[in-house]
Design a protein around this motif. Structure first.
Motif, mmCIF file in Angstrom:
data_model
loop_
_atom_site.group_PDB
_atom_site.id
_atom_site.type_symbol
_atom_site.label_atom_id
_atom_site.label_comp_id
_atom_site.label_asym_id
_atom_site.label_seq_id
_atom_site.Cartn_x
_atom_site.Cartn_y
_atom_site.Cartn_z
ATOM 1 N N GLU A 74 10.958 6.627 1.289
ATOM 2 C CA GLU A 74 9.554 6.161 0.746
ATOM 3 C C GLU A 74 9.814 5.056 -0.160
ATOM 4 O OE1 GLU A 74 7.316 9.104 -1.465
ATOM 5 O OE2 GLU A 74 7.376 10.701 0.288
ATOM 6 N N GLY A 75 10.912 4.129 0.018
ATOM 7 C CA GLY A 75 11.081 3.058 -0.804
ATOM 8 C C GLY A 75 11.424 3.267 -2.156
ATOM 9 N N PRO A 76 11.776 2.133 -2.943
ATOM 10 C CA PRO A 76 12.145 2.174 -4.216
ATOM 11 C C PRO A 76 11.328 3.145 -5.219
ATOM 12 C CG PRO A 76 12.190 0.214 -3.527
ATOM 13 C CD PRO A 76 11.462 0.835 -2.613
ATOM 14 N N GLN A 77 11.942 3.969 -5.972
ATOM 15 C CA GLN A 77 11.008 4.876 -6.847
ATOM 16 C C GLN A 77 11.184 4.514 -8.242
ATOM 17 O OE1 GLN A 77 9.365 7.790 -5.690
ATOM 18 N NE2 GLN A 77 9.701 6.619 -3.725
ATOM 19 N N MET A 84 0.819 -1.176 -0.008
ATOM 20 C CA MET A 84 -0.104 -0.289 -0.131
ATOM 21 C C MET A 84 0.942 1.282 -0.022
ATOM 22 S SD MET A 84 -3.042 -1.242 -0.116
ATOM 23 C CE MET A 84 -4.012 0.202 0.026
ATOM 24 N N ALA A 85 1.903 1.383 -0.511
ATOM 25 C CA ALA A 85 2.998 2.339 -0.449
ATOM 26 C C ALA A 85 2.913 3.189 -1.897
ATOM 27 C CB ALA A 85 4.304 1.949 -0.751
ATOM 28 N N GLY A 86 1.576 3.110 -2.293
ATOM 29 C CA GLY A 86 1.202 4.150 -3.540
ATOM 30 C C GLY A 86 1.899 3.785 -4.839
ATOM 31 N N LYS A 87 2.263 2.607 -4.794
ATOM 32 C CA LYS A 87 2.749 1.967 -6.052
ATOM 33 C C LYS A 87 1.935 1.158 -6.985
ATOM 34 C CE LYS A 87 6.866 3.441 -4.939
ATOM 35 N NZ LYS A 87 6.486 4.537 -3.867
ATOM 36 N N GLY A 88 0.709 1.485 -7.225
ATOM 37 C CA GLY A 88 -0.290 0.643 -7.888
ATOM 38 C C GLY A 88 0.103 0.271 -9.240
ATOM 39 N N GLY A 89 0.199 -1.015 -9.573
ATOM 40 C CA GLY A 89 0.634 -1.443 -10.937
ATOM 41 C C GLY A 89 1.890 -1.999 -10.954
ATOM 42 N N LEU A 123 15.862 16.265 -13.437
ATOM 43 C CA LEU A 123 15.202 16.851 -12.136
ATOM 44 C C LEU A 123 14.126 15.944 -11.248
ATOM 45 C CD1 LEU A 123 15.125 19.113 -9.911
ATOM 46 C CD2 LEU A 123 13.308 20.401 -11.428
ATOM 47 N N ASP A 124 13.428 15.213 -12.318
ATOM 48 C CA ASP A 124 12.494 14.171 -11.850
ATOM 49 C C ASP A 124 13.172 13.108 -11.186
ATOM 50 O OD1 ASP A 124 10.259 15.588 -12.510
ATOM 51 O OD2 ASP A 124 10.381 14.518 -14.598
ATOM 52 N N LYS A 125 14.178 12.684 -11.689
ATOM 53 C CA LYS A 125 15.174 11.585 -10.975
ATOM 54 C C LYS A 125 15.803 12.081 -9.728
ATOM 55 C CE LYS A 125 16.146 9.155 -15.417
ATOM 56 N NZ LYS A 125 15.685 8.057 -15.279
ATOM 57 N N GLY A 126 15.920 13.521 -9.585
ATOM 58 C CA GLY A 126 16.460 14.072 -8.226
ATOM 59 C C GLY A 126 15.341 13.826 -7.275
ATOM 60 N N VAL A 127 14.285 14.340 -7.800
ATOM 61 C CA VAL A 127 13.152 14.251 -6.682
ATOM 62 C C VAL A 127 12.915 12.705 -6.209
ATOM 63 C CG1 VAL A 127 10.643 14.477 -6.594
ATOM 64 C CG2 VAL A 127 11.920 16.321 -7.712
ATOM 65 N N ASP A 128 12.823 11.512 -7.314
ATOM 66 C CA ASP A 128 12.907 10.255 -6.902
ATOM 67 C C ASP A 128 13.956 10.026 -5.873
ATOM 68 O OD1 ASP A 128 10.699 9.769 -8.234
ATOM 69 O OD2 ASP A 128 11.954 9.287 -10.098
ATOM 70 N N TRP A 129 15.250 10.374 -6.122
ATOM 71 C CA TRP A 129 16.335 10.265 -5.208
ATOM 72 C C TRP A 129 15.936 10.730 -3.613
ATOM 73 C CZ3 TRP A 129 19.735 12.559 -1.975
ATOM 74 C CH2 TRP A 129 21.030 11.652 -1.720
ATOM 75 N N VAL A 130 15.591 11.934 -3.704
ATOM 76 C CA VAL A 130 15.092 12.505 -2.400
ATOM 77 C C VAL A 130 14.365 11.715 -1.663
ATOM 78 C CG1 VAL A 130 14.311 14.565 -1.134
ATOM 79 C CG2 VAL A 130 16.070 14.944 -2.983
ATOM 80 N N GLN A 131 13.290 11.622 -2.460
ATOM 81 C CA GLN A 131 12.204 10.601 -1.753
ATOM 82 C C GLN A 131 12.590 9.285 -1.519
ATOM 83 O OE1 GLN A 131 9.116 10.622 -5.113
ATOM 84 N NE2 GLN A 131 8.279 12.417 -4.048
ATOM 85 N N GLN A 132 13.493 8.365 -2.146
ATOM 86 C CA GLN A 132 14.050 7.241 -1.702
ATOM 87 C C GLN A 132 15.003 7.579 -0.611
ATOM 88 O OE1 GLN A 132 15.178 4.586 -4.992
ATOM 89 N NE2 GLN A 132 15.962 3.247 -3.435
#
Length: 120
Positions: free
Chosen positions: A80-83, A34-39, A66-75
């Motif tokens: 927040e786990g794997p992005q 349920m980590a918001g990773k549907g699909g 920049l999107d990849k940088g946002v993913d890196w910060v989230q992970q």
């Protein structure tokens, strides 16, 4: 998607790990992330629908730096786990964050310059 499980007679029990255990009508337990990773996994019609909307591995290919940088910060910083295989909704959220960063960079910059990484 929980309503589909409930239609099949499933009962949900939330766990602190972020997973949901659904007990189906036959007494079997199924675990859903349920980590918001549907699909994730791309299987079935929901996985194909998620990919059509820009999620999954296909969406990851369309990300700019920049999107990849946002993913890196989230992970790594927010935990927040794997992005690497996000849902379409998560991809849209990341794009909104990167667009906000670009807008703030341009408005806060004395010269009014655009962010150095181009948007895809």
């Amino acid at each position: 998607m929980d309503f589909l499980k409930n239609l099949g007679g499933a009962q949900e029990n939330s766990q602190s790990s972020g997973n949901t255990v659904a007990t189906e009508a036959g007494g079997r337990n199924t675990t859903t992330d349920m980590a918001g990773k549907g699909g994730e996994g791309g299987g079935g019609i929901m996985g194909k629908f998620n990919n059509m909307l820009g999620g999954g591995a296909a969406g990851e290919k369309k990300e700019d730096g920049l999107d990849k940088g946002v993913d890196w910060v989230q992970q790594h910083i927010m935990g927040e786990g794997p992005q690497n295989n996000e849902s379409a909704a998560e991809e849209a959220k990341d794009e909104m964050i990167s667009d906000m960063i670009r807008g703030e960079y341009k408005s806060a910059s004395v010269t009014g310059m655009n962010f150095p990484i181009q948007d895809k």
